[in-house]
Design a protein around this motif. Sequence first.
Motif, PDB file in Angstrom:
ATOM      1  N   GLY A  67       6.059 -17.518  -9.750  1.00 49.34           N
ATOM      2  CA  GLY A  67       6.770 -17.014  -8.356  1.00 49.34           C
ATOM      3  C   GLY A  67       6.628 -15.658  -8.297  1.00 49.34           C
ATOM      4  N   ALA A  68       6.190 -14.827  -9.034  1.00 43.73           N
ATOM      5  CA  ALA A  68       6.445 -13.352  -9.100  1.00 43.73           C
ATOM      6  C   ALA A  68       5.380 -12.921  -7.956  1.00 43.73           C
ATOM      7  N   ASP A  69       4.114 -13.372  -8.033  1.00 39.89           N
ATOM      8  CA  ASP A  69       3.101 -13.056  -7.343  1.00 39.89           C
ATOM      9  C   ASP A  69       3.596 -13.280  -5.633  1.00 39.89           C
ATOM     10  N   ARG A  70       4.049 -14.387  -5.467  1.00 43.34           N
ATOM     11  CA  ARG A  70       4.739 -14.686  -4.061  1.00 43.34           C
ATOM     12  C   ARG A  70       5.755 -13.745  -3.716  1.00 43.34           C
ATOM     13  N   THR A  71       6.808 -13.374  -4.507  1.00 47.48           N
ATOM     14  CA  THR A  71       7.746 -12.310  -4.264  1.00 47.48           C
ATOM     15  C   THR A  71       7.124 -11.032  -3.884  1.00 47.48           C
ATOM     16  N   VAL A  72       6.105 -10.457  -4.617  1.00 46.06           N
ATOM     17  CA  VAL A  72       5.332  -9.332  -4.291  1.00 46.06           C
ATOM     18  C   VAL A  72       4.430  -9.365  -2.906  1.00 46.06           C
ATOM     19  N   ARG A  73       3.941 -10.599  -2.643  1.00 51.95           N
ATOM     20  CA  ARG A  73       3.270 -10.741  -1.509  1.00 51.95           C
ATOM     21  C   ARG A  73       4.206 -10.624  -0.370  1.00 51.95           C
ATOM     22  N   SER A  74       5.270 -11.222  -0.466  1.00 57.90           N
ATOM     23  CA  SER A  74       6.301 -11.412   0.626  1.00 57.90           C
ATOM     24  C   SER A  74       7.017 -10.072   0.814  1.00 57.90           C
ATOM     25  N   LEU A  75       7.230  -9.442  -0.027  1.00 61.38           N
ATOM     26  CA  LEU A  75       7.806  -7.964   0.201  1.00 61.38           C
ATOM     27  C   LEU A  75       6.849  -7.176   0.680  1.00 61.38           C
ATOM     28  N   GLN A  76       5.743  -7.156   0.312  1.00 64.60           N
ATOM     29  CA  GLN A  76       4.402  -6.400   1.073  1.00 64.60           C
ATOM     30  C   GLN A  76       4.326  -6.689   2.456  1.00 64.60           C
ATOM     31  N   MET A  77       4.324  -8.057   2.669  1.00 69.47           N
ATOM     32  CA  MET A  77       4.052  -8.359   4.185  1.00 69.47           C
ATOM     33  C   MET A  77       5.350  -7.773   4.961  1.00 69.47           C
ATOM     34  N   MET A  78       6.575  -8.100   4.606  1.00 74.67           N
ATOM     35  CA  MET A  78       7.628  -7.860   5.242  1.00 74.67           C
ATOM     36  C   MET A  78       7.752  -6.079   5.591  1.00 74.67           C
ATOM     37  N   LEU A  79       7.090  -5.482   4.461  1.00 75.52           N
ATOM     38  CA  LEU A  79       7.000  -3.847   4.772  1.00 75.52           C
ATOM     39  C   LEU A  79       6.380  -3.711   5.919  1.00 75.52           C
ATOM     40  N   HIS A  80       5.183  -4.456   6.261  1.00 81.23           N
ATOM     41  CA  HIS A  80       4.550  -4.229   7.419  1.00 81.23           C
ATOM     42  C   HIS A  80       4.665  -4.957   8.714  1.00 81.23           C
ATOM     43  N   LEU A  81       6.066  -5.712   8.812  1.00 81.71           N
ATOM     44  CA  LEU A  81       6.569  -6.330  10.042  1.00 81.71           C
ATOM     45  C   LEU A  81       6.750  -5.216  10.997  1.00 81.71           C
ATOM     46  N   GLY A  82       6.661  -5.484  12.228  1.00 80.79           N
ATOM     47  CA  GLY A  82       6.887  -4.418  13.408  1.00 80.79           C
ATOM     48  C   GLY A  82       8.371  -3.718  13.350  1.00 80.79           C
ATOM     49  N   PRO A  83       9.510  -4.625  13.696  1.00 84.16           N
ATOM     50  CA  PRO A  83      10.738  -4.250  13.948  1.00 84.16           C
ATOM     51  C   PRO A  83      11.391  -4.046  12.490  1.00 84.16           C
ATOM     52  N   VAL A  84      11.093  -4.780  11.457  1.00 87.66           N
ATOM     53  CA  VAL A  84      11.673  -4.810  10.303  1.00 87.66           C
ATOM     54  C   VAL A  84      11.208  -3.858   9.217  1.00 87.66           C
ATOM     55  N   GLY A  85       9.902  -4.175   9.298  1.00 89.78           N
ATOM     56  CA  GLY A  85       8.962  -3.285   8.504  1.00 89.78           C
ATOM     57  C   GLY A  85       8.475  -1.972   8.978  1.00 89.78           C
ATOM     58  N   GLY A  86       7.223  -2.040   9.193  1.00 87.98           N
ATOM     59  CA  GLY A  86       6.433  -1.000   9.831  1.00 87.98           C
ATOM     60  C   GLY A  86       6.439   0.380   8.941  1.00 87.98           C
ATOM     61  N   THR A  87       6.240   1.408   9.836  1.00 86.14           N
ATOM     62  CA  THR A  87       6.101   2.678   9.090  1.00 86.14           C
ATOM     63  C   THR A  87       7.299   3.349   8.739  1.00 86.14           C
ATOM     64  N   ARG A  88       7.239   3.769   7.561  1.00 86.54           N
ATOM     65  CA  ARG A  88       8.783   4.186   7.076  1.00 86.54           C
ATOM     66  C   ARG A  88       8.443   5.778   6.428  1.00 86.54           C
ATOM     67  N   LYS A  89       9.686   6.374   6.766  1.00 85.08           N
ATOM     68  CA  LYS A  89       9.395   7.876   6.172  1.00 85.08           C
ATOM     69  C   LYS A  89      10.564   8.003   5.054  1.00 85.08           C
ATOM     70  N   SER A  90      10.075   7.806   3.976  1.00 82.69           N
ATOM     71  CA  SER A  90      10.911   7.849   2.786  1.00 82.69           C
ATOM     72  C   SER A  90      12.294   6.976   2.910  1.00 82.69           C
ATOM     73  N   GLY A  91      11.876   5.518   2.877  1.00 89.76           N
ATOM     74  CA  GLY A  91      12.806   4.466   3.211  1.00 89.76           C
ATOM     75  C   GLY A  91      13.430   4.395   4.198  1.00 89.76           C
ATOM     76  N   ARG A  92      13.002   5.002   5.353  1.00 89.08           N
ATOM     77  CA  ARG A  92      13.968   5.031   6.659  1.00 89.08           C
ATOM     78  C   ARG A  92      12.985   4.506   7.672  1.00 89.08           C
ATOM     79  N   LEU A  93      13.122   3.566   8.537  1.00 85.08           N
ATOM     80  CA  LEU A  93      12.294   3.190   9.669  1.00 85.08           C
ATOM     81  C   LEU A  93      11.983   4.322  10.521  1.00 85.08           C
ATOM     82  N   SER A  94      10.625   4.424  10.787  1.00 81.89           N
ATOM     83  CA  SER A  94      10.168   5.657  11.460  1.00 81.89           C
ATOM     84  C   SER A  94       9.892   4.957  12.909  1.00 81.89           C
ATOM     85  N   SER A  95      10.265   5.777  14.085  1.00 77.14           N
ATOM     86  CA  SER A  95      10.021   5.327  15.208  1.00 77.14           C
ATOM     87  C   SER A  95       8.693   5.194  15.836  1.00 77.14           C
ATOM     88  N   THR A  96       7.601   5.889  15.175  1.00 74.84           N
ATOM     89  CA  THR A  96       6.267   5.920  15.488  1.00 74.84           C
ATOM     90  C   THR A  96       5.546   5.109  14.443  1.00 74.84           C
TER      91      THR A  96
END
Length: 332
Positions: free
Chosen positions: A196-225
């Motif tokens: 299940g490790a691969d699934r955990t990695v993929r899920s975290l990577q996917m959520m990092l790129h979700l719009g309001p929850v993930g998206g572009t971050r600037k040093s661990g904090r959600l960026s407005s742009t």
Amino acid sequence: MKALLEQVLQGQIRAIARVITRVENSTAVAEEVIQTLYPHTGKAHIIGITGSPGAGKSTVVNALVQTLRQKDAKIGIVAVDPSSPFTGGALLGDRVRMRDLSGDPGIFIRSMASRGSLGGLAQATASVVKVLDAAGYDYVLVETVGAGQAEVDIANAAHTTVVVEAPGMGDEIQSIKAGILEIADILVVNKADRPGADRTVRSLQMMLHLGPVGGTRKSGRLSSTNGTEANDIGWNIPVLETVATKERGMAELADMLGQHMIHLRNSGEWLQRERERSWREIETLLQQRFMRQFQSSVTSERRESLLTAVAAREVDPYTAVNQLLSKSETDV
């Protein structure tokens, strides 16, 4: 105390231990110590290690420190343990797990009791980190309690926040509930040799790129742009796989910590985080000092009478606060 602090600046381990004990036990001593040592701080890279219980935080710290020591770096470790409900002390479980590090003069390990503090840190953690910084340690690793959903304070106390996850610890929504994606600078999936490790990695990577929850971050904090410009100046949160018990992935984690430090320096965020961290510390000290002054200026009889009135619905809580504050201001 003056001679003791001079020994701390020389890196003498017994003096460091004695000063930390006094800082934990006395607010007045902590003030004296920090006032003396503060000009000698600001050089250490403060790394926060957090995550849910059982993810392997202590094992990751143990393996990571051994990797960093290969570069001759001096490392201080502050492990915050849950407090005993009876004695108020810490179980010191992290020292048991980190016994491989014992005897190394370049490593200092200190276990601290949380003493009821929420957020995964003890109240004296910031002061203890400064003592280790002034003593000349290159890295100060702060491992939180592992409370699960209340450990975001570490993001305000560290330059780099490492969040440790593990397969089979629950569904992916748990990471969002705990605020993990908002505070992480580096995500580590430990125990990556488990199913299940691969699934955990993929899920975290996917959520990092979700719009309001993930998206572009600037040093661990959600960026407005969102866009090319933000990606150029921001920090793309990596998801690393490790097996800490076999020291697998530790070199990559150590390298990523160095890259994040370079990013903070080059982008100017190092100073920004120092300002934010300093303000939160000042704010906390103001709150503590105000409460002490307030409690000394309002008699216990006055407080008890107001509590009785509020419980009897004769006075509402807001009016009670206004009366207490006006009484306090009059006395001042």
